[in-house]
Design a protein around this motif. Structure first.
Motif, PDB file in Angstrom:
ATOM      1  N   ALA A  34       0.825  -1.216   0.000  1.00  0.00           N
ATOM      2  CA  ALA A  34       0.000   0.000   0.000  1.00  0.00           C
ATOM      3  C   ALA A  34       0.854   1.259   0.000  1.00  0.00           C
ATOM      4  N   LEU A  44       3.656   1.763  -1.502  1.00  0.00           N
ATOM      5  CA  LEU A  44       4.426   1.982  -2.726  1.00  0.00           C
ATOM      6  C   LEU A  44       3.941   3.189  -3.520  1.00  0.00           C
ATOM      7  N   GLU A  45       2.647   3.437  -3.488  1.00  0.00           N
ATOM      8  CA  GLU A  45       2.102   4.560  -4.250  1.00  0.00           C
ATOM      9  C   GLU A  45       2.774   5.872  -3.869  1.00  0.00           C
ATOM     10  N   GLN A  46       3.099   6.018  -2.599  1.00  0.00           N
ATOM     11  CA  GLN A  46       3.748   7.237  -2.126  1.00  0.00           C
ATOM     12  C   GLN A  46       5.268   7.166  -2.223  1.00  0.00           C
ATOM     13  N   MET A  57       6.953   8.536  -9.594  1.00  0.00           N
ATOM     14  CA  MET A  57       6.106   8.339 -10.758  1.00  0.00           C
ATOM     15  C   MET A  57       6.853   8.624 -12.059  1.00  0.00           C
ATOM     16  N   SER A  95       5.276  -6.174  -7.187  1.00  0.00           N
ATOM     17  CA  SER A  95       4.165  -5.230  -7.335  1.00  0.00           C
ATOM     18  C   SER A  95       4.575  -4.002  -8.135  1.00  0.00           C
ATOM     19  N   ALA A  96       5.797  -3.524  -7.902  1.00  0.00           N
ATOM     20  CA  ALA A  96       6.293  -2.346  -8.625  1.00  0.00           C
ATOM     21  C   ALA A  96       6.351  -2.618 -10.121  1.00  0.00           C
ATOM     22  N   ALA A 131       2.774  -2.943 -11.751  1.00  0.00           N
ATOM     23  CA  ALA A 131       2.281  -1.621 -12.143  1.00  0.00           C
ATOM     24  C   ALA A 131       2.839  -1.219 -13.500  1.00  0.00           C
TER      25      ALA A 131
END
Length: 202
Positions: free
Chosen positions: A22, A24-26, A30, A164-165, A168
């Motif tokens: 969870a 990872l988004e932060q 990007m 997971s990275a 994406a």
């Protein structure tokens, strides 16, 4: 058997790993992710992926997932690579090296050949001061706050984070390359997924 202790450990592992994904988004940059998507989507050659230990499991998953979205990729064994296997690597290729600490010697051994052959190197590591990070063309800095094991050492949450990275990246590649369900049905006719894809075409 201390059932209560074991159940607590199991719940703790689920919680730590879920929190790691969870976060990872932060934590992930990007701009870097988009650059990797573009690099892989525009690659005219193939993608080679390597790692050692638990990183090898992540590397194999990354290679397979890239193939599933029509980005030709394969896992290359580090020990075979430095005994001639690096002949597979060519100038238009992309090399993805996965190393949590970034200084694993078997992985560092890839770098001179990659530079000589002028292939593009993507380093996946949590250590920005490592040899891998400093030598890579693109650094994918994937890190977690902790592992769930009592010693904070067994690479579990961190391995899932790397997978997971790149999940994406792979899903974004489907959009970048306008990947179609019809393309997927050609390369995945087997299993339950294949049955669903082929049934959809009827």
């Amino acid at each position: 058997m201390d059932r209560a202790l074991l159940e607590k450990s199991i719940r703790h592992t689920f919680a730590v790993e879920a929190e790691s994904i969870a976060a990872l988004e932060q934590k992930l940059d990007m701009g870097t992710i988009l650059k990797i998507v573009q690099t892989l989507g525009d690659c005219k050659g193939k993608v080679l992926v390597a790692g050692c230990g638990t990183s090898s499991a992540a590397a194999k998953k990354i290679a397979h997932s890239l193939c599933c979205v029509e980005v030709p990729a394969c896992y290359i064994n580090p020990s075979d690579a430095v005994h001639g296997g690096l002949g597979m690597l060519q100038e238009e290729d992309v090399l993805i090296l996965v190393s949590k600490g970034g200084n694993t010697q078997e992985i560092v051994n890839f770098i001179p050949a990659c530079k000589t052959k002028k292939a593009l190197l993507i380093g996946v590591t949590e250590n920005l001061e490592s040899v891998l990070a400093k030598q890579s063309d693109i650094v994918y800095n994937v890190r977690v706050d902790r592992e769930p094991c009592p010693f904070n050492m067994l690479a579990t949450a961190s391995t899932l984070a790397v997978i997971s990275a790149f999940d994406a990246v792979c899903i974004a590649l489907m959009h970048y390359t306008h990947y179609t369900r019809e393309q997927f049905s050609v390369i995945h006719p087997g299993g339950a997924v294949g049955a669903r894809l082929l049934d959809h075409e009827k």
